[in-house]
Design an enzyme around this catalytic site. Structure first.
Site, PDB file in Angstrom:
ATOM      1  N   GLU A  27       2.712 -13.433   2.667  1.00 22.14           N
ATOM      2  CA  GLU A  27       3.917 -13.373   1.843  1.00 22.14           C
ATOM      3  C   GLU A  27       4.880 -14.532   2.119  1.00 22.14           C
ATOM      4  O   GLU A  27       6.023 -14.509   1.677  1.00 22.14           O
ATOM      5  CB  GLU A  27       4.620 -12.025   2.035  1.00 22.14           C
ATOM      6  CG  GLU A  27       3.813 -10.882   1.468  1.00 22.14           C
ATOM      7  CD  GLU A  27       4.483  -9.527   1.598  1.00 22.14           C
ATOM      8  OE1 GLU A  27       5.450  -9.389   2.396  1.00 22.14           O
ATOM      9  OE2 GLU A  27       4.049  -8.596   0.899  1.00 22.14           O
ATOM     10  N   GLU A  84       6.101   0.997   2.551  1.00 20.46           N
ATOM     11  CA  GLU A  84       6.731  -0.224   3.070  1.00 20.46           C
ATOM     12  C   GLU A  84       5.737  -1.375   3.108  1.00 20.46           C
ATOM     13  O   GLU A  84       6.062  -2.479   2.689  1.00 20.46           O
ATOM     14  CB  GLU A  84       7.303   0.043   4.469  1.00 20.46           C
ATOM     15  CG  GLU A  84       7.957  -1.154   5.108  1.00 20.46           C
ATOM     16  CD  GLU A  84       9.204  -1.640   4.382  1.00 20.46           C
ATOM     17  OE1 GLU A  84       9.534  -2.826   4.546  1.00 20.46           O
ATOM     18  OE2 GLU A  84       9.843  -0.870   3.642  1.00 20.46           O
ATOM     19  N   TYR A  87      -1.686  -3.320   3.556  1.00 19.53           N
ATOM     20  CA  TYR A  87      -2.403  -4.541   3.923  1.00 19.53           C
ATOM     21  C   TYR A  87      -3.881  -4.246   4.047  1.00 19.53           C
ATOM     22  O   TYR A  87      -4.285  -3.242   4.639  1.00 19.53           O
ATOM     23  CB  TYR A  87      -1.880  -5.106   5.257  1.00 19.53           C
ATOM     24  CG  TYR A  87      -2.623  -6.357   5.664  1.00 19.53           C
ATOM     25  CD1 TYR A  87      -2.367  -7.564   5.024  1.00 19.53           C
ATOM     26  CD2 TYR A  87      -3.597  -6.325   6.650  1.00 19.53           C
ATOM     27  CE1 TYR A  87      -3.061  -8.718   5.369  1.00 19.53           C
ATOM     28  CE2 TYR A  87      -4.290  -7.476   7.003  1.00 19.53           C
ATOM     29  CZ  TYR A  87      -4.019  -8.664   6.361  1.00 19.53           C
ATOM     30  OH  TYR A  87      -4.720  -9.792   6.694  1.00 19.53           O
ATOM     31  N   VAL A  88      -4.663  -5.152   3.487  1.00 20.80           N
ATOM     32  CA  VAL A  88      -6.117  -5.123   3.609  1.00 20.80           C
ATOM     33  C   VAL A  88      -6.551  -6.519   4.047  1.00 20.80           C
ATOM     34  O   VAL A  88      -6.084  -7.522   3.489  1.00 20.80           O
ATOM     35  CB  VAL A  88      -6.788  -4.742   2.272  1.00 20.80           C
ATOM     36  CG1 VAL A  88      -8.300  -4.791   2.388  1.00 20.80           C
ATOM     37  CG2 VAL A  88      -6.323  -3.359   1.814  1.00 20.80           C
ATOM     38  N   GLY A  96     -12.379  -1.758  -2.422  1.00 15.28           N
ATOM     39  CA  GLY A  96     -11.909  -0.384  -2.595  1.00 15.28           C
ATOM     40  C   GLY A  96     -10.995   0.125  -1.493  1.00 15.28           C
ATOM     41  O   GLY A  96     -10.513   1.256  -1.567  1.00 15.28           O
ATOM     42  N   ASN A 125       3.245 -12.341  -6.602  1.00 14.33           N
ATOM     43  CA  ASN A 125       1.977 -11.820  -6.091  1.00 14.33           C
ATOM     44  C   ASN A 125       1.162 -11.191  -7.237  1.00 14.33           C
ATOM     45  O   ASN A 125       1.012  -9.970  -7.321  1.00 14.33           O
ATOM     46  CB  ASN A 125       2.237 -10.815  -4.969  1.00 14.33           C
ATOM     47  CG  ASN A 125       0.994 -10.484  -4.188  1.00 14.33           C
ATOM     48  OD1 ASN A 125      -0.128 -10.771  -4.618  1.00 14.33           O
ATOM     49  ND2 ASN A 125       1.173  -9.857  -3.036  1.00 14.33           N
ATOM     50  N   TYR A 132      -1.780  -2.924  -8.779  1.00 12.31           N
ATOM     51  CA  TYR A 132      -0.893  -1.762  -8.902  1.00 12.31           C
ATOM     52  C   TYR A 132      -0.842  -1.254 -10.340  1.00 12.31           C
ATOM     53  O   TYR A 132      -0.859  -0.049 -10.580  1.00 12.31           O
ATOM     54  CB  TYR A 132       0.507  -2.096  -8.403  1.00 12.31           C
ATOM     55  CG  TYR A 132       0.563  -2.414  -6.923  1.00 12.31           C
ATOM     56  CD1 TYR A 132      -0.215  -1.716  -5.999  1.00 12.31           C
ATOM     57  CD2 TYR A 132       1.394  -3.409  -6.432  1.00 12.31           C
ATOM     58  CE1 TYR A 132      -0.172  -2.009  -4.645  1.00 12.31           C
ATOM     59  CE2 TYR A 132       1.452  -3.705  -5.080  1.00 12.31           C
ATOM     60  CZ  TYR A 132       0.668  -2.998  -4.190  1.00 12.31           C
ATOM     61  OH  TYR A 132       0.727  -3.293  -2.854  1.00 12.31           O
TER      62      TYR A 132
END
Length: 160
Positions: A27, A84, A87-88, A96, A125, A132
């Site tokens: 980020e 909050e 993260y992957v 998935g 992003n 989303y």
């Protein structure tokens, strides 16, 4: 590949902090992370936790996490769940894991009687926004987030 999601335990704090730092780097804000293992351990595992975390694993290896807390809506009279951080790891993206984390948190929200499940995403992003939206999230474009921190917070607290 089978994704397992479980509540975080104290021993997960180092990996959670690593994931927080990796997310901040993605980020473009790595220099903003001042959290320590001690601060995270206290926030997540104190007698009255400030937040909660779940860890996603594949074959017993942590590949993601979600950190969340509960808020409250005066309009609905019910609590909400605020995500909050999600993260992957880069290698696990698109497999998935993120969807499984969102589904898991939605289940917690429903089980706890929450009427809202909300989070923020940086406007640049595009991959996260598309993800989303694909999950049924709706942007709240009419709302703006404001923050008071650092010296401004101290001044406000002093009535200045």
């Amino acid at each position: 590949m089978t994704v397992a999601i479980r509540p975080a335990v104290l021993a997960d704090v180092p990996v959670i902090l690593r994931f927080v730092r990796e997310l901040a780097e993605y980020e473009r804000a790595a220099d903003k992370v001042v959290a320590t293992e001690t601060l995270l351990a206290d926030a997540l595992f104190a007698q009255q936790p400030a937040a909660y975390a779940v860890v996603a694993e594949v074959d017993g290896v942590p590949v993601g996490m979600a950190l969340y807390f509960f808020n409250f809506s005066t309009w609905t009279g019910w609590r909400g769940l605020y995500l909050e951080d999600l993260y992957v790891t880069p290698d696990a993206r698109g497999s998935g894991v993120g969807g499984a984390l969102l589904t898991h948190l939605a289940g917690i929200a429903v089980a706890r009687g929450c009427t809202r499940f909300e989070w923020a995403v940086l406007d640049w992003n595009a991959p996260a926004i598309a993800f989303y939206l694909s999950k049924g999230a709706e942007p709240m474009n009419e709302w703006r987030t404001y923050r008071v921190s650092g010296d401004a917070l101290t001044r406000l607290a002093e009535g200045a």
